[in-house]
Scaffold this active site. Sequence first.
Site, PDB file in Angstrom:
ATOM      1  N   ASN A 240      -8.123 -10.144  -1.354  1.00 51.93           N
ATOM      2  CA  ASN A 240      -7.158  -9.323  -0.599  1.00 51.93           C
ATOM      3  C   ASN A 240      -7.263  -9.560   0.901  1.00 51.93           C
ATOM      4  OD1 ASN A 240      -6.597  -8.182  -3.047  1.00 51.93           O
ATOM      5  ND2 ASN A 240      -6.943  -6.074  -2.386  1.00 51.93           N
TER       6      ASN A 240
ATOM      7  N   SER B 297       0.852  -1.201   0.000  1.00 51.05           N
ATOM      8  CA  SER B 297       0.000   0.000   0.000  1.00 51.05           C
ATOM      9  C   SER B 297       0.887   1.251   0.000  1.00 51.05           C
ATOM     10  CB  SER B 297      -0.887   0.016   1.250  1.00 51.05           C
ATOM     11  OG  SER B 297      -0.072   0.220   2.395  1.00 51.05           O
TER      12      SER B 297
ATOM     13  N   ASP C 144      -1.201  -1.719  -3.986  1.00 52.38           N
ATOM     14  CA  ASP C 144      -2.569  -1.790  -3.464  1.00 52.38           C
ATOM     15  C   ASP C 144      -3.123  -0.365  -3.320  1.00 52.38           C
ATOM     16  OD1 ASP C 144      -4.786  -3.080  -2.351  1.00 52.38           O
ATOM     17  OD2 ASP C 144      -3.978  -2.989  -0.306  1.00 52.38           O
TER      18      ASP C 144
HETATM   19  P1  13P Z   1      -8.823  -6.604   4.945  1.00 46.51           P
HETATM   20  O1  13P Z   1      -8.738  -5.350   5.710  1.00 46.51           O
HETATM   21  O2  13P Z   1     -10.172  -7.243   5.068  1.00 46.51           O
HETATM   22  O3  13P Z   1      -7.766  -7.586   5.226  1.00 46.51           O
HETATM   23  O4  13P Z   1      -8.673  -6.190   3.385  1.00 46.51           O
HETATM   24  C1  13P Z   1      -7.423  -5.906   2.834  1.00 46.51           C
HETATM   25  C2  13P Z   1      -7.519  -5.221   1.525  1.00 46.51           C
HETATM   26  O5  13P Z   1      -8.547  -5.135   0.892  1.00 46.51           O
HETATM   27  C3  13P Z   1      -6.286  -4.615   0.998  1.00 46.51           C
HETATM   28  O6  13P Z   1      -6.501  -3.912  -0.175  1.00 46.51           O
HETATM   29  O1  G3H Z   2      -6.749  -1.804   2.084  1.00 47.30           O
HETATM   30  C1  G3H Z   2      -5.767  -1.363   2.710  1.00 47.30           C
HETATM   31  C2  G3H Z   2      -4.771  -2.286   3.256  1.00 47.30           C
HETATM   32  O2  G3H Z   2      -5.277  -2.994   4.359  1.00 47.30           O
HETATM   33  C3  G3H Z   2      -3.504  -1.542   3.570  1.00 47.30           C
HETATM   34  O3  G3H Z   2      -3.642  -0.778   4.716  1.00 47.30           O
HETATM   35  O4  G3H Z   2      -3.019   1.540   4.065  1.00 47.30           O
HETATM   36  O5  G3H Z   2      -2.832   0.757   6.453  1.00 47.30           O
HETATM   37  O6  G3H Z   2      -1.244  -0.087   4.712  1.00 47.30           O
HETATM   38  P1  G3H Z   2      -2.612   0.448   5.012  1.00 47.30           P
HETATM   39 ZN    ZN Z   3      -8.405  -2.968  -0.334  1.00 54.70          ZN
END
Ligand code: 13P
Ligand code: G3H
Ligand code: ZN
Length: 309
Positions: free
Chosen positions: A254, A50, A82
């Site tokens: 995910n 991310s 992501d």
């Molecule tokens: P969760 O928070 O349910 O694990 O989803 C992760 C996600 O969608 C990352 O893009």
């Molecule tokens: O969908 C988001 C992921 O769980 C990543 O989370 O932005 O805190 O790294 P983050």
């Molecule tokens: Zn997500």
Amino acid sequence: MPLVTTKEMFKKAYEGNYAVGAFNVNNMEIIQGIVDAAKEEKSPLILQVSAGARKYAKHIYLMKLVEAAVEDSGLPIALHLDHGDDFEICKSCIDGGFTSVMIDGSKHSFEENIAVTKRVVEYAHERGVVVEAELGKLAGIEDDVNVDAKDAIYTNPDQAVEFVQRTGVDSLAIAIGTSHGAYKFKGEPKLDFERLEKITNLLPNFPLVLHGASTVLPEFVELCNKYGGNVAGAQGVPENLLRQAAQLGVCKINIDTDLRLAMTASVRKHLYENPGDFDPRQYLKPARSAIQAMVAHKMKNVLGSSNNL
Ligand code: 13P
Ligand code: G3H
Ligand code: ZN
């Protein structure tokens, strides 16, 4: 074996009625735990990063760690951005060696989402990188919400077809009732499978993506809470619903929250039971094993991706 894109992975997953897990990574122990599980399960694998992870660990550190994982394991791994917020972050990840990026234009209007997605697709495809986009909003909605409100939030099947045709995107994240984090449902967990089936029928052989797909297993909530945490009332997507989604055109699922819970529960337990320990290796080693066990469980019992290399 170099990093791979998700093209072949998704084709096989679609035909085999299973989904490939996309796991969020932030540091070495998380990467090692996930990759060890994939090796054990002989499973395809997507590691995703991310914007927050890039900020925390730096692009170059994550890149080098993932390259080390590829070299060490010999596995075909896709490295994915992501929730890329705009063209610039997607470009930076494409230029920096990622094999897949997500442009998340879901907060924009339909036309603006198409425009930014198209721009990323053009840039990515010229460089052999694949693109995921998102249509619909992942906000959790209340049980008793009316059909009109649901239609405004969830992915519209006809719009999904137009979106895919006009952007040339390689996969699409859809909203059918999941949401991010540990508190996904207030009442009974439900996904809109009717909508998913419509989208799948209108877009045959096209890979769909499910975000917000952690299950939040009660034993990990209990474990966190037992050793001083407080994640009371957390509730995720039941595993049987995820298995069902994987049979209906969802090729990428995910998972982040479940890894966070497994890792944190392990660290809490270790430090509680060993108050004299202050060597990070002593608590990160079991935490890495907890990640590995969680991911192996997902591949084997939820995603169905084991033995599909
Ligand atoms: P969760 O928070 O349910 O694990 O989803 C992760 C996600 O969608 C990352 O893009
Ligand atoms: O969908 C988001 C992921 O769980 C990543 O989370 O932005 O805190 O790294 P983050
Ligand atoms: Zn997500």
